[in-house]
Design a protein around this motif. Structure first.
Motif, short mmCIF file in Angstrom:
data_model
loop_
_atom_site.label_atom_id
_atom_site.label_comp_id
_atom_site.label_asym_id
_atom_site.label_seq_id
_atom_site.Cartn_x
_atom_site.Cartn_y
_atom_site.Cartn_z
N TYR A 1 0.83 -1.20 0.00
CA TYR A 1 0.00 0.00 0.00
C TYR A 1 0.87 1.25 0.00
O TYR A 1 0.63 2.20 -0.76
CB TYR A 1 -0.94 -0.01 1.21
CG TYR A 1 -1.98 1.08 1.13
CD1 TYR A 1 -3.12 0.91 0.36
CD2 TYR A 1 -1.82 2.27 1.82
CE1 TYR A 1 -4.08 1.91 0.27
CE2 TYR A 1 -2.77 3.27 1.74
CZ TYR A 1 -3.89 3.09 0.97
OH TYR A 1 -4.83 4.08 0.87
N VAL A 2 1.91 1.25 0.82
CA VAL A 2 2.82 2.40 0.89
C VAL A 2 3.59 2.52 -0.43
O VAL A 2 3.78 3.62 -0.96
CB VAL A 2 3.79 2.26 2.09
CG1 VAL A 2 4.83 3.37 2.08
CG2 VAL A 2 3.01 2.27 3.40
N ALA A 3 4.01 1.39 -1.00
CA ALA A 3 4.77 1.40 -2.26
C ALA A 3 3.94 1.95 -3.42
O ALA A 3 4.44 2.77 -4.20
CB ALA A 3 5.27 -0.01 -2.59
N ILE A 4 2.70 1.52 -3.54
CA ILE A 4 1.90 1.98 -4.67
C ILE A 4 1.54 3.46 -4.50
O ILE A 4 1.50 4.21 -5.48
CB ILE A 4 0.63 1.11 -4.90
CG1 ILE A 4 -0.01 1.41 -6.25
CG2 ILE A 4 -0.39 1.28 -3.81
CD1 ILE A 4 0.81 1.08 -7.45
N LEU B 1 5.28 -3.81 -3.65
CA LEU B 1 5.66 -3.23 -4.93
C LEU B 1 4.62 -2.23 -5.39
O LEU B 1 3.43 -2.45 -5.23
CB LEU B 1 5.75 -4.32 -6.01
CG LEU B 1 6.81 -5.38 -5.84
CD1 LEU B 1 6.60 -6.48 -6.85
CD2 LEU B 1 8.18 -4.78 -5.98
N GLY B 2 5.11 -1.16 -5.96
CA GLY B 2 4.23 -0.21 -6.61
C GLY B 2 4.85 0.19 -7.93
O GLY B 2 6.05 0.46 -7.98
N ALA B 3 4.08 0.20 -8.98
CA ALA B 3 4.57 0.61 -10.29
C ALA B 3 3.47 1.39 -11.00
O ALA B 3 2.32 0.98 -11.00
CB ALA B 3 4.97 -0.60 -11.13
N ARG C 1 6.87 6.25 -19.15
CA ARG C 1 7.92 6.11 -18.13
C ARG C 1 7.32 5.32 -16.97
O ARG C 1 6.18 5.55 -16.57
CB ARG C 1 8.40 7.48 -17.66
CG ARG C 1 8.99 8.28 -18.81
CD ARG C 1 9.34 9.66 -18.40
NE ARG C 1 10.65 9.62 -17.73
CZ ARG C 1 11.18 10.67 -17.13
NH1 ARG C 1 10.55 11.82 -17.10
NH2 ARG C 1 12.36 10.58 -16.56
N LEU C 2 8.10 4.40 -16.44
CA LEU C 2 7.65 3.54 -15.36
C LEU C 2 8.27 4.00 -14.04
O LEU C 2 9.50 4.00 -13.90
CB LEU C 2 8.04 2.08 -15.65
CG LEU C 2 7.59 1.04 -14.64
CD1 LEU C 2 6.07 1.00 -14.52
CD2 LEU C 2 8.13 -0.34 -15.06
N TYR C 3 7.44 4.37 -13.10
CA TYR C 3 7.87 4.80 -11.76
C TYR C 3 7.67 3.60 -10.83
O TYR C 3 6.58 3.04 -10.76
CB TYR C 3 7.04 5.98 -11.28
CG TYR C 3 7.23 7.20 -12.14
CD1 TYR C 3 8.13 8.19 -11.77
CD2 TYR C 3 6.51 7.37 -13.32
CE1 TYR C 3 8.32 9.32 -12.56
CE2 TYR C 3 6.69 8.49 -14.12
CZ TYR C 3 7.59 9.46 -13.74
OH TYR C 3 7.78 10.57 -14.52
N VAL C 4 8.73 3.23 -10.11
CA VAL C 4 8.70 2.00 -9.32
C VAL C 4 9.16 2.25 -7.89
O VAL C 4 10.14 2.97 -7.66
CB VAL C 4 9.62 0.92 -9.94
CG1 VAL C 4 9.66 -0.32 -9.08
CG2 VAL C 4 9.16 0.58 -11.34
N GLN C 5 8.45 1.64 -6.96
CA GLN C 5 8.86 1.64 -5.55
C GLN C 5 8.79 0.20 -5.06
O GLN C 5 7.76 -0.46 -5.20
CB GLN C 5 7.95 2.54 -4.72
CG GLN C 5 8.23 2.52 -3.24
CD GLN C 5 9.50 3.26 -2.85
OE1 GLN C 5 10.30 3.65 -3.69
NE2 GLN C 5 9.71 3.45 -1.58
#
Length: 168
Positions: A75-78, A142-144, A150-154
């Protein structure tokens, strides 16, 4: 000359009956849901699924156990991936330790690129990012988020299950 087969009235009623039963079942039970997502939704998006597979394959090649998806971390990542995409800039969550409430060991990888494959290669070529992927963790989120090609990823890594977050 071949003639086209014309469906009979009986076939038509059979199709309508099947469609009616299906519609009734969907109305009563809803559509089937995908696997639980670490990002808090119902299914992984394609880049998240790609990263999940690549991370666990890399860990397996190094004799490490698979990471399990964690809802709180996801949840935090997305949220962070979406925030980066909306601002069209990449930045680490400097306050990650205050967003995850009951953490034991915490790590993060933050990235911006074209596709999962190239971004994952970049993570594995970077010592700190590779250390997180192969670290002594059990869970990850995971969050993408795509924006303008452009792909933003955490990626967030943690050793404790269900550590909680300030949003729940």
């Amino acid at each position: 000359m071949t003639s086209a087969r014309i469906p009979t009235l009986r076939t038509f009623y059979r199709v309508v009956s099947i469609a009616t039963v299906f519609a009734a079942l969907v109305a009563m039970f809803g559509l089937p849901q995908g696997p639980a997502r670490a990002g808090g939704g119902n299914s992984w998006n394609n880049p998240e699924r790609c990263f999940m597979k690549k991370i666990n394959k890399a860990r397996a090649r190094h004799g490490l156990r698979r990471l399990q998806a964690d809802h709180d971390l996801g949840y935090v990542a997305i949220r962070h991936a979406r925030r980066m995409a909306s601002k069209e800039t990449m930045y680490e969550q400097g306050d990650l330790g205050s967003k995850i409430t009951n953490w034991k060991t915490l790590g993060q990888n933050t990235g911006l690129g074209g596709k999962c494959r190239s971004l994952f290669k970049a993570f594995m070529a970077s010592s700190p990012h590779k250390a997180n992927i192969l670290g002594d963790y059990k869970y990850f989120g995971l969050g993408a988020k795509w924006k303008k090609n452009r792909l933003y990823v955490q990626q967030i890594f943690e050793s404790r299950k269900d550590p909680g977050n300030i949003y729940n």
